[in-house]
Design an enzyme around this catalytic site. Structure first.
Site, PDB file in Angstrom:
ATOM      1  N   LYS A  61      18.029  -6.375   6.908  1.00 21.08           N
ATOM      2  CA  LYS A  61      18.758  -7.762   7.019  1.00 21.08           C
ATOM      3  C   LYS A  61      20.286  -7.505   7.173  1.00 21.08           C
ATOM      4  O   LYS A  61      20.987  -8.274   7.700  1.00 21.08           O
ATOM      5  CB  LYS A  61      18.176  -8.777   6.061  1.00 21.08           C
ATOM      6  N   HIS A 114       2.204   0.427   0.211  1.00 16.39           N
ATOM      7  CA  HIS A 114       3.537  -0.031  -0.060  1.00 16.39           C
ATOM      8  C   HIS A 114       4.226   0.666  -1.145  1.00 16.39           C
ATOM      9  O   HIS A 114       5.243   0.291  -1.512  1.00 16.39           O
ATOM     10  CB  HIS A 114       3.864  -1.517  -0.285  1.00 16.39           C
ATOM     11  N   LYS A 130      17.800  -7.863  -4.700  1.00 17.94           N
ATOM     12  CA  LYS A 130      16.360  -7.461  -4.652  1.00 17.94           C
ATOM     13  C   LYS A 130      15.668  -7.296  -5.806  1.00 17.94           C
ATOM     14  O   LYS A 130      16.531  -7.873  -7.178  1.00 17.94           O
ATOM     15  CB  LYS A 130      16.238  -5.992  -4.431  1.00 17.94           C
ATOM     16  N   ARG A 131      14.361  -7.163  -6.274  1.00 13.65           N
ATOM     17  CA  ARG A 131      14.087  -7.449  -7.696  1.00 13.65           C
ATOM     18  C   ARG A 131      14.625  -6.349  -8.447  1.00 13.65           C
ATOM     19  O   ARG A 131      15.139  -5.097  -8.015  1.00 13.65           O
ATOM     20  CB  ARG A 131      12.372  -6.945  -7.552  1.00 13.65           C
ATOM     21  N   LYS A 168      15.349   1.047  -8.379  1.00  9.00           N
ATOM     22  CA  LYS A 168      16.499   0.321  -7.576  1.00  9.00           C
ATOM     23  C   LYS A 168      17.692   0.628  -7.910  1.00  9.00           C
ATOM     24  O   LYS A 168      18.772   0.294  -7.413  1.00  9.00           O
ATOM     25  CB  LYS A 168      16.152  -1.016  -7.322  1.00  9.00           C
ATOM     26  N   THR A 173      13.344  -3.743   2.997  1.00  5.33           N
ATOM     27  CA  THR A 173      13.675  -4.848   4.295  1.00  5.33           C
ATOM     28  C   THR A 173      15.107  -5.455   4.317  1.00  5.33           C
ATOM     29  O   THR A 173      15.720  -5.782   5.207  1.00  5.33           O
ATOM     30  CB  THR A 173      12.511  -5.788   4.595  1.00  5.33           C
TER      31      THR A 173
HETATM   32  C1  26Q Z   1      -0.377  -5.436  -8.652  1.00  6.34           C
HETATM   33  C2  26Q Z   1      -1.243  -5.689  -9.813  1.00  6.34           C
HETATM   34  C3  26Q Z   1      -1.135  -6.824 -10.746  1.00  6.34           C
HETATM   35  C4  26Q Z   1       0.145  -7.683 -10.610  1.00  6.34           C
HETATM   36  C5  26Q Z   1       0.835  -7.328  -9.581  1.00  6.34           C
HETATM   37  C6  26Q Z   1       0.926  -6.431  -8.628  1.00  6.34           C
HETATM   38  C7  26Q Z   1       1.805  -6.274  -7.551  1.00  6.34           C
HETATM   39  C8  26Q Z   1       2.363  -7.434  -6.775  1.00  6.34           C
HETATM   40  C9  26Q Z   1       3.316  -6.982  -5.806  1.00  6.34           C
HETATM   41  C10 26Q Z   1       2.188  -5.008  -7.171  1.00  6.34           C
HETATM   42  C11 26Q Z   1       3.067  -4.953  -6.058  1.00  6.34           C
HETATM   43  C12 26Q Z   1       3.855  -5.870  -5.489  1.00  6.34           C
HETATM   44  C13 26Q Z   1       4.736  -5.783  -4.489  1.00  6.34           C
HETATM   45  C14 26Q Z   1       5.017  -4.551  -3.894  1.00  6.34           C
HETATM   46  C15 26Q Z   1       6.308  -4.664  -2.875  1.00  6.34           C
HETATM   47  O1  26Q Z   1       6.825  -5.568  -2.620  1.00  6.34           O
HETATM   48  N1  26Q Z   1       6.541  -3.410  -2.457  1.00  6.34           N
HETATM   49  C16 26Q Z   1       7.684  -3.573  -1.450  1.00  6.34           C
HETATM   50  O2  26Q Z   1       7.076  -3.848  -0.158  1.00  6.34           O
HETATM   51  C17 26Q Z   1       7.986  -3.654   0.769  1.00  6.34           C
HETATM   52  C18 26Q Z   1       7.284  -4.046   2.187  1.00  6.34           C
HETATM   53  O3  26Q Z   1       6.783  -2.839   2.593  1.00  6.34           O
HETATM   54  C19 26Q Z   1       8.850  -2.354   1.014  1.00  6.34           C
HETATM   55  O4  26Q Z   1       9.832  -2.541   1.901  1.00  6.34           O
HETATM   56  C20 26Q Z   1       9.671  -2.080  -0.462  1.00  6.34           C
HETATM   57  O5  26Q Z   1      10.069  -0.796  -0.593  1.00  6.34           O
HETATM   58  C21 26Q Z   1       8.370  -1.804  -1.621  1.00  6.34           C
HETATM   59  O6  26Q Z   1       8.887  -1.661  -2.584  1.00  6.34           O
END
Ligand code: 26Q
Length: 794
Positions: free
Chosen positions: A644, A356, A532-533, A538, A640
């Site tokens: 939406k 991702h 979004k975050r 972004k 995503t």
């Molecule tokens: C990793 C290590 C330690 C703590 C947290 C994390 C961590 C947690 C969540 C790293 C990444 C995430 C989330 C990533 C994420 O949401 N990516 C998004 O995924 C979506 C679904 O595929 C995409 O549409 C987005 O583009 C992408 O940013």
């Protein structure tokens, strides 16, 4: 094939069931039941209708002796369940009427359910959409994750700055889950490995218990119901009685507190992977519990171990569950007597890995010393895999004292997928270029999708009704049918109705924000939304800088015919992400200044409601006219929210990034506002020395905006945004400055287009009609076909 074993109740009968639950499940007299009591009683009455189709699906799965899909994810960002479940069961009218007869307001009550916020953003919400689609498609599947006691933190603004507090969704009874005290596994950590005559035995130093909680996942029309199984951590010894008897009351609870820490709280995505031991333990905790569980289920059916991959497909949602590879090998070798190389091949046949992100700082790596200390047996197995891949193709899983989880997941999976066409190509060219050369067939694309049940039918009843009145209701489980709207778009009556639905949704949002925050929004203004975050890539910063420039132009020429806009922001910053938090502070500061300006008050407003979450998204998305998808090209894997918003009839202003590319292909270039550098241009531009200072120097508008920020126009004269300004002038890695003028100009073209409401509504309706491909049903059908070899049992 499951059948409907429980016919729909009459309103009276359903009301009686609600009353029954109020008394016998909650112990409440209807005369003094609270809103909470009524909602829980209603939920229990709805839940009664889930159980039969759930059992039917489970029985059908055992009877078929086929393959089950296991979706392993650290995050499931579910939101509320009551309306979703009620609608999927076809009970919403009955439930609303029964509640009315009991003197209760169904719609007000369902809005009091706390969100299950067991995820950060896109990745976690994608997992929730996938569960919905797996059930709707009738593919036997389990979601596996962690039952966090505290989900994503709650966001508050204090003088414009983000403050975080713990979220507490389990303070109330969570009626959608069933505790399974009998489904428990021991999970070990630390200790040492005995190697005797080639047989390894791991002796962990500490052990915790993983206990299952099951939530039924109801598909459309309840034709199929899968299970989401979340693990809670418990101590093996509840309580140290000897310590208590010594008078050491705190010491007596230490073992319990330590064990429960594992499922206490969701890690916020801090993008800078800090490599915390607790995070690694969480990852192993839920992965190991899930694998023991699925192996027990497999063996209980009497299959031979070497047929595992015929019955089990395990999907890794990013690298967070990548220990599934080594753990499965460990179980196969140490507990089932397989040779290690046979075990590796068998495990690979079971595993798929979804990537991702390309952001290098977000790729998981663990310090090898820490890893070996916590998981000594897995370290041995990883060393073996490492030696194997070094010999085969020169790939290092262990490097510079780190375990690289991306490489591990890649070599342990038979398929690796990206989440949009562009992202998949970049995965091939960048993070996994070497591995792609070694395994050219392994990387495939599966463009993300969203569930139309929650994100159109549920969130946007006005538009859902119009669509169903126009083309029937099959679109809800076959979203490509929306194409059938296209011939109607020229019809003035349809166009008018489409416009009215949007206008009603904007009025609904305005009412909601007025109640919630006291904000007064003009529903006839363009609602321009970025949700979004908060992340530098972004580029919420680009949006707020453009807002300031627009404000300047309005003040310079107050007699021009401005298109009124409401700029809406929503999103959280990771608690440790200082720059993201500064950007939030800037947006709130700009909002305060601009909203107080009597000159521009009727044309420009900036609102940033705190604590954006799934439920807020359901309110904002149907009300959006303009969707902001403005990431630096090459950085957003897919997105995503972009899907939406477009599906709900918003036009997009966006870069050629992630799934924007495919959205534009589908809706048509005329119905999408494209701007900005391409991914290739971004890479070239970054290497130009002083690119940011040059871009600023070349743009009088941007120079003026940055000067205002520096001079304290938005901060009572104080210089509080030095970090943002320094970043923009000195490196601007995400190229806000380079894209600024083109973005500004495109926004002014959009102002002009919005004035012609006939054309605007036509383009908006074309977005809805052409977005059917982005259903997560299509995405899941692709995974089932290309990765899992899984079949629908419907
Ligand atoms: C990793 C290590 C330690 C703590 C947290 C994390 C961590 C947690 C969540 C790293 C990444 C995430 C989330 C990533 C994420 O949401 N990516 C998004 O995924 C979506 C679904 O595929 C995409 O549409 C987005 O583009 C992408 O940013």
């Amino acid at each position: 094939m499951p059948k409907d074993t429980m016919p729909l109740p009459t309103t009276n009968a359903f009301g009686a069931t609600i009353n029954h639950h109020l008394k016998t499940s909650l112990g409440k007299d209807p005369a003094n039941a609270s809103a909470y009591d009524w909602r829980v009683a209603l939920s229990l009455a709805v839940r009664d209708h889930v159980v039969d189709p759930w059992f039917d699906s489970t029985r059908a799965t055992y009877a078929a002796k086929g393959k089950r899909v296991y979706y392993l994810s650290m995050e499931f960002l579910i939101g509320r369940l009551i309306e979703d479940v009620t609608t999927n069961l076809g009970l919403e009218d009955i439930a609303a009427a029964a509640m009315a007869a009991l003197g209760q307001d169904y719609h007000a009550l369902v809005a009091t359910e706390p969100d299950a916020a067991l995820g950060n953003g896109g990745l976690g919400r994608l997992a929730a959409c996938f569960l919905d689609s797996l059930s709707t498609l009738g593919i036997p599947a389990y979601g596996y994750g962690i039952r966090y006691e505290h989900g994503l933190f709650a966001q508050h603004f204090q003088d414009g700055r983000q403050i975080e507090t713990a979220e507490g969704w389990l303070k109330e009874q969570h009626v959608w889950e069933f505790e399974r005290p009998e489904v428990r596994y021991h999970i070990g950590f630390g200790g040492h490995v005995d190697d005797q005559n080639g047989k390894a035995t791991w002796h962990p130093a500490e052990t915790v218990i993983a206990q299952a909680y099951d939530t039924p996942v109801v598909g459309w029309q309840a034709r199929w119901v899968n299970t989401l199984r979340l693990w809670a951590a418990l101590p093996t010894v509840l309580f140290d009685l000897a310590a208590f008897n010594r008078g050491d009351y705190i010491g007596a609870s230490v073992p319990e507190a330590l064990a429960r820490t594992l499922s206490r709280v969701l890690y916020p995505d801090d993008t800078t992977n800090e490599g915390k031991a607790l995070r690694l333990k969480q990852e192993y905790f839920f992965t190991a519990a899930s694998l023991q569980d699925l192996l027990r289920r497999f063996l209980s059916e009497g299959f031979a171990i070497h047929t595992l991959a015929d019955h089990v497909a395990i999907q890794l949602n990013d690298t967070h569950p990548a220990l599934a590879g080594p753990e499965l090998i460990r179980l196969l070798v140490d507990h089932h007597g397989l040779e290690i190389d046979a075990a590796i091949m068998l495990a690979r046949d079971c595993l798929g890995y979804t990537n991702h992100t390309l952001l290098p700082e977000a790729l998981e790596r663990w310090h090898e010393d820490m890893f070996r200390h916590i998981l000594p047996r897995h370290h041995q197995i990883i060393c073996h895999i490492h030696d194997q891949t070094v010999a085969a193709n020169g790939t290092h899983i262990l490097e510079h004292g780190s375990v690289k989880m991306g490489e591990l997941a890649f070599v342990m999976a038979h398929k690796v997928n990206g989440v949009s066409a562009l992202h998949t190509e970049l995965v091939k060219q960048t993070v996994f270029a070497d591995l792609h050369r070694a395994y050219p067939d392994r990387i495939i694309n599966q463009t993300n999708g969203i569930t139309p049940r929650r994100w159109l039918h549920g969130a946007n009843p006005a538009l859902s009704r119009l669509i169903t009145d126009t083309i029937g209701d099959v679109w809800i489980s076959d979203l490509e049918q929306l194409k059938g709207l296209e011939p109607h778009i020229a019809d003035p009556a349809f166009q008018a109705a489409f416009g009215v639905a949007k206008r009603d949704n904007k009025a609904r949002l305005a009412d909601w924000l007025k109640d919630r925050d006291g904000a007064i929004l003009n529903p006839d203004a363009m609602f321009d939304i970025q949700i979004k975050r908060i992340h530098e890539y972004k580029r919420q910063l680009l949006n707020i800088l453009e807002t300031i420039a627009l404000w300047n132009d309005m003040r310079d020429d107050p007699n021009a015919c401005w298109t009124p806009r409401v700029k809406i922001f929503g999103g959280k910053a990771a608690p440790g992400y200082a720059m993201a938090k500064s950007i939030i502070y800037l947006i709130n500061s700009v909002a305060r200044t601009i909203n107080a300006d009597p000159v521009t008050r009727d044309w420009l407003q900036v609102v940033y409601p705190e604590n954006y979450n799934v439920s807020m998204a359901e309110m904002l998305i149907p009300a959006c006219d303009l969707s902001e998808q403005i990431s630096t090209a090459g950085k957003e894997a897919s997105g995503t929210g972009n899907m939406k918003l477009s599906l709900n009839g918003a036009l997009t202003i966006g870069t050629l990034d992630g799934a924007n590319v495919e959205i534009r292909d589908h809706v048509g270039a005329d119905n999408f506002y494209l701007f900005g550098l391409s991914a290739d241009q971004v890479r070239a531009r970054r290497n130009e020395p002083d690119h940011a200072r040059r871009a600023i120097g070349d743009s009088p508008r941007l120079t003026r905006v940055l000067g205002q920020i520096a001079n304290g126009v938005f901060s009572n004269g104080d210089a509080v945004f030095g970090d943002i300004l320094g970043m923009l002038y000195d490196h601007d890695y995400f190229l806000v400055t380079a894209d600024f003028d083109e973005y500004f100009d495109m926004q002014r073209a959009i102002d002009q287009d919005y004035k012609d409401q006939g054309t605007w509504v036509r383009k908006a309706a074309l977005n809805t009609a052409r977005m059917g491909w982005f259903s997560s049903d299509r995405t899941i059908a692709g995974y089932a076909r290309d990765i899992w070899g899984a079949k629908s049992l419907l």
